[in-house]
Design a protein around this motif. Structure first.
Motif, short mmCIF file in Angstrom:
data_model
loop_
_atom_site.label_atom_id
_atom_site.label_comp_id
_atom_site.label_asym_id
_atom_site.label_seq_id
_atom_site.Cartn_x
_atom_site.Cartn_y
_atom_site.Cartn_z
N TRP A 177 0.85 -1.20 0.00
CA TRP A 177 0.00 0.00 0.00
C TRP A 177 0.88 1.24 0.00
N HIS A 197 0.66 4.02 -1.43
CA HIS A 197 0.01 5.33 -1.56
C HIS A 197 -1.18 5.48 -0.61
N SER A 198 -1.23 4.67 0.42
CA SER A 198 -2.36 4.75 1.35
C SER A 198 -2.05 5.73 2.47
N LEU A 214 -5.79 12.63 -7.14
CA LEU A 214 -6.04 11.30 -7.69
C LEU A 214 -5.77 10.19 -6.68
N ARG A 215 -5.00 10.52 -5.66
CA ARG A 215 -4.62 9.48 -4.71
C ARG A 215 -5.83 8.99 -3.92
N ALA A 261 -7.96 6.53 -5.89
CA ALA A 261 -7.17 5.32 -6.11
C ALA A 261 -7.06 4.49 -4.84
N VAL A 262 -6.83 5.19 -3.73
CA VAL A 262 -6.73 4.48 -2.45
C VAL A 262 -8.06 3.81 -2.11
N ARG A 265 -10.32 2.83 -4.24
CA ARG A 265 -10.50 1.66 -5.11
C ARG A 265 -9.62 0.50 -4.65
N LEU A 266 -8.39 0.84 -4.24
CA LEU A 266 -7.50 -0.22 -3.75
C LEU A 266 -8.06 -0.87 -2.49
#
Length: 348
Positions: free
Chosen positions: A91, A93-94, A173-174, A177-178, A180-181
């Motif tokens: 992870w 970018h979490s 955007l993070r 994306a986070v 969705r992850l």
């Protein structure tokens, strides 16, 4: 007091580092995180009194990042004010797994860099560049053309603005994306749970099939035993019918034998009566002969008397022979007949 502040709550007080701070899933950790990829003890942040610095030690199996750089297991990295500690490499970018190190008052940030590692300009850059340019120009025969400091500063400013825009875009955007992850991770966890459930159901179904097969086999064995018992019962019924037929024939034979015995008893009784009658007649004849012999004894001679005695002896002998030649069974039946006790036949 040094602190670790989560990026999701940058304005919060964070977690104070007093001697040592453990991060992980274990209950004894000061910062406890129940993420699927977080180890029991992910990392340890401690104060190194010998060198007078704070440092982070990786204790995980999934890796720990400092300013985006992956640490080796059990590696020790010195922390400076503004450094970002990232948990696990799965992870990267979490924000929920990122913590900013805030140094206590008096500890200076590393010169020339920010917490993101991007070089920045300072007020001394212009003086340094001008000094270098002056020294180069004073060198005889030097034809090196140095770029204009103002242009470099403008270019640097533009690059910094562009980097800031890219950083803002990245931060914008993070978040999705986070999310969705995290959603994908949640769905993957649900799929894994569903797979385990299906495997468990499949195992139970197999056990049920094996149990049913065992029951079918047992039922087949019971059916074979039942057929054997039915055959034995049929044999017993046939034997019973045969016994009934034999019993019926035996009764018929017994009745016939009883009829024959009754007829024989009747014939024996008639024979005994005839024999008694003959004996009575013979006795009467002997008596008459004796009477006549007595009457004639006076008139007969001695020789004739001897003949008469011989005749009487002959009559006695005849009666004795008649009784002596009578069968024992006939004697027994004659005596019973005389006593009035005639036996009967018992039919089973």
């Amino acid at each position: 007091m040094a602190r670790l502040v989560p990026l999701t709550d940058a304005e919060g007080p964070g977690f104070e580092i007093s001697g040592g701070l453990f991060i992980g899933r274990k209950e004894t950790c000061q910062i406890r995180i129940s993420g699927p990829t977080v180890s029991a003890i992910q990392c340890e942040v401690q104060w190194n009194a010998q060198h007078g610095v704070f440092q982070v030690i990786d204790r995980s199996s999934n890796g720990t990042f400092v300013n985006g750089r992956l640490m080796e297991k059990d590696q020790v990295v010195q922390l400076h004010d503004g450094d970002v500690v990232q948990l696990t490499k799965r992870w990267p970018h979490s924000p929920a797994l990122q913590y900013r190190f805030v140094a206590p008052a008096g500890q200076v940030r590393r010169e020339g860099t920010t917490h993101t590692g991007v070089s920045t300009s300072c007020p001394e850059e212009t003086k340094v560049l001008k000094s270098v340019e002056a020294h180069v120009r004073d060198v005889p025969g030097s034809e090196v053309e140095l770029p204009d400091v103002a242009k470099l500063q403008c270019t640097l400013k533009e690059e910094e603005d562009r980097a800031a825009c890219l950083t803002e875009e990245l931060e914008r955007l993070r978040g999705p994306a986070v999310e969705r992850l995290e959603e994908a991770s949640y769905q993957a966890q649900e799929a894994e749970d569903e797979r385990h459930r299906l495997e468990r159901d499949l195992k139970e179904a197999k056990e049920g099939v094996f149990a049913n097969l065992a029951m079918v086999k047992e039922c087949e064995e019971q059916g074979a035993k039942l057929q054997h018992l039915q055959r034995n019962l049929q044999s017993l019924l046939s034997a019973r019918q045969s016994i009934r037929q034999d019993t019926s024939r035996f009764r018929e034979n017994a009745e016939a034998a009883w009829a024959v015995q009754s007829r024989l008893q009747q014939l024996v009784a008639e024979q005994m009566a005839s024999t008694e009658k003959l004996q009575l007649q013979l006795s009467s004849s002997v008596f008459e002969i004796g009477t006549h012999s007595t009457d004639l004894s006076s008139s007969i001679s001695e020789g004739q008397e001897r003949e008469l005695v011989a005749c009487q002896s002959g009559c006695k002998h005849v009666r004795h022979v008649t009784k002596s030649h009578e069968p024992a069974s006939a004697k027994k039946r004659r005596r019973k007949l005389e006593a009035g006790d005639i036996p009967t036949m018992e039919i089973l």
